[in-house]
Design a protein around this motif. Structure first.
Motif, PDB file in Angstrom:
ATOM      1  N   VAL A  27      33.318 -83.000  36.344  1.00 22.84           N
ATOM      2  CA  VAL A  27      32.004 -82.613  35.814  1.00 22.84           C
ATOM      3  C   VAL A  27      30.965 -83.008  36.854  1.00 22.84           C
ATOM      4  CG1 VAL A  27      30.308 -82.898  33.977  1.00 22.84           C
ATOM      5  CG2 VAL A  27      32.757 -82.984  33.433  1.00 22.84           C
ATOM      6  N   GLN A  28      30.160 -82.030  37.269  1.00 26.31           N
ATOM      7  CA  GLN A  28      29.101 -82.296  38.234  1.00 26.31           C
ATOM      8  C   GLN A  28      27.810 -82.678  37.518  1.00 26.31           C
ATOM      9  OE1 GLN A  28      29.969 -82.291  41.466  1.00 26.31           O
ATOM     10  NE2 GLN A  28      32.022 -81.655  40.836  1.00 26.31           N
ATOM     11  N   VAL A  33      30.167 -78.475  31.067  1.00 24.98           N
ATOM     12  CA  VAL A  33      31.552 -78.069  31.295  1.00 24.98           C
ATOM     13  C   VAL A  33      32.272 -77.964  29.960  1.00 24.98           C
ATOM     14  CG1 VAL A  33      33.766 -78.734  32.333  1.00 24.98           C
ATOM     15  CG2 VAL A  33      31.643 -79.078  33.594  1.00 24.98           C
ATOM     16  N   GLY A  34      32.979 -76.870  29.749  1.00 24.59           N
ATOM     17  CA  GLY A  34      33.745 -76.672  28.527  1.00 24.59           C
ATOM     18  C   GLY A  34      35.210 -76.975  28.732  1.00 24.59           C
ATOM     19  N   CYS A 213      28.347 -72.643  28.740  1.00 29.46           N
ATOM     20  CA  CYS A 213      28.973 -73.510  29.735  1.00 29.46           C
ATOM     21  C   CYS A 213      28.899 -72.930  31.145  1.00 29.46           C
ATOM     22  CB  CYS A 213      30.436 -73.779  29.373  1.00 29.46           C
ATOM     23  SG  CYS A 213      30.641 -74.886  27.966  1.00 29.46           S
ATOM     24  N   ASP A 214      28.689 -73.819  32.118  1.00 29.05           N
ATOM     25  CA  ASP A 214      28.666 -73.422  33.519  1.00 29.05           C
ATOM     26  C   ASP A 214      30.078 -73.240  34.070  1.00 29.05           C
ATOM     27  OD1 ASP A 214      25.728 -73.759  33.928  1.00 29.05           O
ATOM     28  OD2 ASP A 214      26.209 -75.856  33.483  1.00 29.05           O
ATOM     29  N   GLN A 227      40.974 -72.281  34.988  1.00 30.40           N
ATOM     30  CA  GLN A 227      39.636 -72.838  35.093  1.00 30.40           C
ATOM     31  C   GLN A 227      38.751 -71.843  35.820  1.00 30.40           C
ATOM     32  OE1 GLN A 227      41.144 -76.215  37.624  1.00 30.40           O
ATOM     33  NE2 GLN A 227      39.273 -75.794  38.787  1.00 30.40           N
ATOM     34  N   GLY A 228      37.451 -71.893  35.519  1.00 29.09           N
ATOM     35  CA  GLY A 228      36.536 -70.968  36.170  1.00 29.09           C
ATOM     36  C   GLY A 228      35.263 -70.805  35.378  1.00 29.09           C
ATOM     37  N   THR A 229      34.458 -69.835  35.776  1.00 30.42           N
ATOM     38  CA  THR A 229      33.220 -69.548  35.068  1.00 30.42           C
ATOM     39  C   THR A 229      33.537 -68.866  33.738  1.00 30.42           C
ATOM     40  OG1 THR A 229      33.007 -67.358  36.066  1.00 30.42           O
ATOM     41  CG2 THR A 229      32.045 -69.219  37.278  1.00 30.42           C
ATOM     42  N   ALA A 230      32.522 -68.769  32.898  1.00 34.56           N
ATOM     43  CA  ALA A 230      32.710 -68.094  31.605  1.00 34.56           C
ATOM     44  C   ALA A 230      33.181 -66.664  31.804  1.00 34.56           C
ATOM     45  CB  ALA A 230      31.404 -68.125  30.814  1.00 34.56           C
ATOM     46  N   GLU A 231      32.642 -65.987  32.810  1.00 31.81           N
ATOM     47  CA  GLU A 231      33.022 -64.607  33.076  1.00 31.81           C
ATOM     48  C   GLU A 231      34.497 -64.510  33.452  1.00 31.81           C
ATOM     49  OE1 GLU A 231      32.266 -60.502  33.226  1.00 31.81           O
ATOM     50  OE2 GLU A 231      31.090 -62.182  32.444  1.00 31.81           O
TER      51      GLU A 231
END
Length: 269
Positions: A27-28, A33-34, A213-214, A227-231
């Motif tokens: 987590v940055q 983060v989800g 979520c980012d 893992q990755g972006t929501a898209e």
């Protein structure tokens, strides 16, 4: 952007059952983060491992400091906070008093000062700040049992924020909420992160997680499968099938329907 939480190779076993198997997650400092996955995937166990409530193997650092092996209260002193699936509030205290209690860090000096001079000003200031951030100012003097479920959830989150954490771990905050309450929760959590507090969010509400979520991690049978972006997660058939069950096409349709419903509700407001 700095790394607030780093978990490397985190594993947890209960007897012969491997609940977590070599989980890597970060987590940055500016992230929401989800962490999602089906029932029994190990999501709550991961939060328990990070906060020290279950023994784990692997390396966990908070703000660059190794916390693996520390007791839960020692991790809390390093400003690691969490919420629980069940709402634990003091029903005989007002919302303001609930937050004030959570913002206090008891030492001999603070205890003597409180006896002589009352509640410390910093505790009051932190409580006020948390109430304002969670938009609870109008409920400050109300008792928790006078609030609807969605507002009670916000009080529970505000209690965690009142301790001024450097990271907040949230376990199923949207459980039991109606669609409009979940949307409101998502908006407020996004504001919290944008104000400077990173969050790791575990929840079954796919629309909520994908909407705010980012970055997202997906657990299945104790392992990170994507893992990755929501898209990226939204269009990953393997992830959708694992998380929602059924065939890939059914999973995609269900996720798209949930997202469309959330967008329609938001537009209506």
């Amino acid at each position: 952007m700095t790394t607030v939480l780093s978990a490397q190779g985190v594993s947890v076993s209960f007897g012969a059952v491997r609940a977590l198997d070599g989980v890597d997650l970060e987590v940055q400092s500016d992230q929401l983060v989800g962490l999602i996955g089906p029932n029994g995937a190990g999501k709550t166990t991961f939060i328990d491992a990070v906060t020290g409530f279950v023994p784990s193997r692997g390396e966990i650092t908070l703000g660059g400091r190794r916390i693996s092996g520390m007791a839960p209260h020692d991790r809390a002193r390093l400003r690691l906070a969490r919420t629980w699936q069940t709402i634990e509030l003091f029903d005989d205290l007002s919302v303001r008093e609930n937050l004030s209690v959570s913002s206090r860090r008891s030492t001999m000096v603070s205890t003597v000062s409180e006896v002589l001079f009352g509640r410390p000003p910093r505790a009051e200031a932190l409580a006020e700040e948390a109430m304002h951030l969670l938009e609870l100012d109008e409920d400050a003097e109300r008792m928790p049992n006078e609030l609807p479920q969605g507002r009670r959830k916000l009080v529970g989150i505000a209690r965690a924020l009142a301790s001024k954490p450097q990271l907040l771990l949230m376990d199923e905050p949207a459980a039991g909420l109606a669609t409009n309450e979940s949307l409101e929760l998502g908006r407020i959590l996004r504001n919290v992160v944008d104000s400077g507090l990173p969050i790791l969010l575990v929840d079954h509400d796919m629309g909520l997680v994908l909407g705010i979520c980012d970055y997202i991690y997906v657990l299945d049978f104790g392992k990170i499968i994507a893992q990755g972006t929501a898209e990226e997660i939204r269009h990953n058939p393997q992830v959708l099938a694992a998380y929602l069950g059924g065939s890939t096409s059914e999973a995609v349709a269900t996720a798209e329907a949930a997202e469309e419903a959330a967008e329609s509700e938001h537009a209506a407001k």
